[in-house]
Scaffold this active site. Structure first.
Site, PDB file in Angstrom:
ATOM      1  N   ASP A   1      -6.600  -6.345   4.517  1.00  0.00           N
ATOM      2  CA  ASP A   1      -5.931  -5.337   4.500  1.00  0.00           C
ATOM      3  C   ASP A   1      -5.859  -4.491   5.873  1.00  0.00           C
ATOM      4  O   ASP A   1      -7.068  -4.488   6.518  1.00  0.00           O
ATOM      5  CB  ASP A   1      -6.816  -4.177   3.397  1.00  0.00           C
TER       6      ASP A   1
ATOM      7  N   MET B   1      -8.764   8.064   0.200  1.00  0.00           N
ATOM      8  CA  MET B   1      -9.703   8.386   1.416  1.00  0.00           C
ATOM      9  C   MET B   1     -10.269   9.985   1.324  1.00  0.00           C
ATOM     10  O   MET B   1      -9.767  10.752   0.501  1.00  0.00           O
ATOM     11  CB  MET B   1      -8.833   8.540   2.637  1.00  0.00           C
TER      12      MET B   1
ATOM     13  N   HIS C   1      -1.329  -1.395  -4.240  1.00  0.00           N
ATOM     14  CA  HIS C   1      -2.538  -0.691  -3.465  1.00  0.00           C
ATOM     15  C   HIS C   1      -2.592   0.556  -3.311  1.00  0.00           C
ATOM     16  O   HIS C   1      -1.804   1.166  -2.649  1.00  0.00           O
ATOM     17  CB  HIS C   1      -2.787  -1.777  -2.064  1.00  0.00           C
TER      18      HIS C   1
ATOM     19  N   SER D   1       0.828  -1.247   0.132  1.00  0.00           N
ATOM     20  CA  SER D   1      -0.020   0.163  -0.084  1.00  0.00           C
ATOM     21  C   SER D   1       0.829   1.085   0.100  1.00  0.00           C
ATOM     22  O   SER D   1       1.666   1.348   1.054  1.00  0.00           O
ATOM     23  CB  SER D   1      -0.744   0.027   1.270  1.00  0.00           C
TER      24      SER D   1
ATOM     25  N   HIS E   1      -8.674   1.242  -3.582  1.00  0.00           N
ATOM     26  CA  HIS E   1      -9.368   1.039  -2.550  1.00  0.00           C
ATOM     27  C   HIS E   1      -9.986   2.536  -2.373  1.00  0.00           C
ATOM     28  O   HIS E   1      -9.257   3.292  -1.613  1.00  0.00           O
ATOM     29  CB  HIS E   1      -8.369   0.325  -1.467  1.00  0.00           C
TER      30      HIS E   1
ATOM     31  N   ASP F   1      -4.765   3.839  -1.853  1.00  0.00           N
ATOM     32  CA  ASP F   1      -5.685   3.994  -0.791  1.00  0.00           C
ATOM     33  C   ASP F   1      -6.361   5.771  -0.883  1.00  0.00           C
ATOM     34  O   ASP F   1      -5.547   6.338  -0.601  1.00  0.00           O
ATOM     35  CB  ASP F   1      -5.150   3.906   0.600  1.00  0.00           C
TER      36      ASP F   1
ATOM     37  N   MET G   1     -11.752  -6.141   5.602  1.00  0.00           N
ATOM     38  CA  MET G   1     -10.756  -5.047   6.369  1.00  0.00           C
ATOM     39  C   MET G   1     -10.482  -5.973   7.712  1.00  0.00           C
ATOM     40  O   MET G   1     -11.233  -6.371   8.441  1.00  0.00           O
ATOM     41  CB  MET G   1     -11.569  -3.844   6.802  1.00  0.00           C
TER      42      MET G   1
ATOM     43  N   MET H   1     -11.928   4.513  -0.105  1.00  0.00           N
ATOM     44  CA  MET H   1     -12.560   4.682   1.126  1.00  0.00           C
ATOM     45  C   MET H   1     -13.590   6.168   1.063  1.00  0.00           C
ATOM     46  O   MET H   1     -12.973   6.962   1.658  1.00  0.00           O
ATOM     47  CB  MET H   1     -11.584   4.765   2.277  1.00  0.00           C
TER      48      MET H   1
HETATM   49  C1  DX5 Z   1      -6.040   1.532   5.891  1.00  0.00           C
HETATM   50  C2  DX5 Z   1      -5.798   1.205   4.689  1.00  0.00           C
HETATM   51  C3  DX5 Z   1      -4.800   0.246   4.313  1.00  0.00           C
HETATM   52  C4  DX5 Z   1      -3.378   0.596   4.998  1.00  0.00           C
HETATM   53  C5  DX5 Z   1      -2.902  -0.457   5.439  1.00  0.00           C
HETATM   54  O1  DX5 Z   1      -7.239   2.406   6.063  1.00  0.00           O
HETATM   55  O2  DX5 Z   1      -7.034   0.722   3.635  1.00  0.00           O
HETATM   56  O3  DX5 Z   1      -4.527   0.052   2.849  1.00  0.00           O
HETATM   57  O4  DX5 Z   1      -2.448   1.316   4.032  1.00  0.00           O
HETATM   58  O5  DX5 Z   1      -1.673  -0.232   6.053  1.00  0.00           O
HETATM   59  P1  DX5 Z   1      -0.973  -1.247   7.215  1.00  0.00           P
HETATM   60  O6  DX5 Z   1      -0.268  -2.107   6.492  1.00  0.00           O
HETATM   61  O7  DX5 Z   1       0.085  -0.111   7.538  1.00  0.00           O
HETATM   62  O8  DX5 Z   1      -2.007  -1.776   8.168  1.00  0.00           O
HETATM   63 ZN    ZN Z   2      -6.507  -0.307   1.481  1.00  0.00          ZN
END
Ligand code: DX5
Ligand code: ZN
Length: 222
Positions: free
Chosen positions: A175, A37, A33, A8, A66, A35, A137, A68
């Site tokens: 994840d 947000m 990956h 990620s 991903h 992320d 998750m 969010m």
């Molecule tokens: C969390 C994200 C993850 C995050 C995972 O909200 O969706 O993808 O980056 O990070 P680690 O591996 O540090 O838990």
């Molecule tokens: Zn993620």
């Protein structure tokens, strides 16, 4: 069962993003990956299509986005155009999963659905046969480097059974808090795709860490 390691970039050094991605690629990462947000679905803000497009230019690996975000459909066209290979939306904010999944596929992307730790698998059960990816998750989304929630392991096993029952070939992704101590348990429970942010990017040698996670997922039996 296959093992895919998906670093990620949330935990990457954004000032050296191309280098960090090249390092993941050199380490044998299967997927990047990404992320996204929005500060609404989760209490944090990251980036959008511009970064996806920039990442697309520096790697040929699949980009697993991903999302969010609330109202994820607002971004489908932009993210597909930016080079997303797959888009994963959250069941908690996707009341029209059938339509939303169909639209992601129409855009030529793999369609994924994510469920938060407290969200029952029943939210996705009826649509399991349509999924390209199911993301269970293992932390509450929003931040990297959180502690793995142990109680999610049983849910991974139930998700595996649900996908098998639906004769689905969907990837079963986990994840949050995936590291050397947790990866094997998730694999044994039936996960095949492992997101890792903190574990990879804080490692002394991220390339070796990717290899170590892959080895541990497949070889540790206790
Ligand atoms: C969390 C994200 C993850 C995050 C995972 O909200 O969706 O993808 O980056 O990070 P680690 O591996 O540090 O838990
Ligand atoms: Zn993620």
């Amino acid at each position: 069962m296959p093992v895919r390691i998906a670093p990620s970039i949330l935990s990457a050094d954004f000032a050296r993003l191309a280098d960090d991605i090249a390092m993941c690629e050199a380490g044998g990462a299967d997927v990047i990956h990404v992320d996204v947000m929005d500060g609404r679905f989760v209490p944090n803000l990251t980036f959008g299509a511009k970064i996806i497009e920039a990442v697309r230019r520096v790697t040929s690996l699949p980009l697993d986005v991903h999302m969010m975000v609330v109202e994820p459909e607002r971004w489908f066209d932009d993210f597909a155009a930016a080079g997303a290979s797959g888009m994963t939306i959250h069941a908690e904010v996707a009341p029209h999963l059938d339509r939303q999944i169909a639209r992601i596929k129409e855009l030529g992307c793999r369609a994924g659905v994510a469920v938060n730790p407290a969200t029952p698998l029943a939210f996705v059960e009826e649509i399991a046969h349509e999924l390209d990816l199911l993301l269970v998750m293992t932390v509450n989304p929003g931040f990297g480097a959180q502690r793995f929630l142990e109680y999610c392991v049983g849910k991974i096993a139930r998700a595996r059974a649900m996908l098998d029952e639906a004769r689905s070939g969907a990837w079963l992704e986990v994840d949050g808090g995936i590291n050397r101590a947790t990866v094997a348990r998730c694999h044994r429970a039936g996960a095949d795709t492992f997101v890792a942010g903190n574990a990879v990017f804080t490692a002394a040698d991220p390339r070796a860490e990717i290899a170590a996670l892959r080895d541990l997922a497949t070889t540790v039996t206790v």
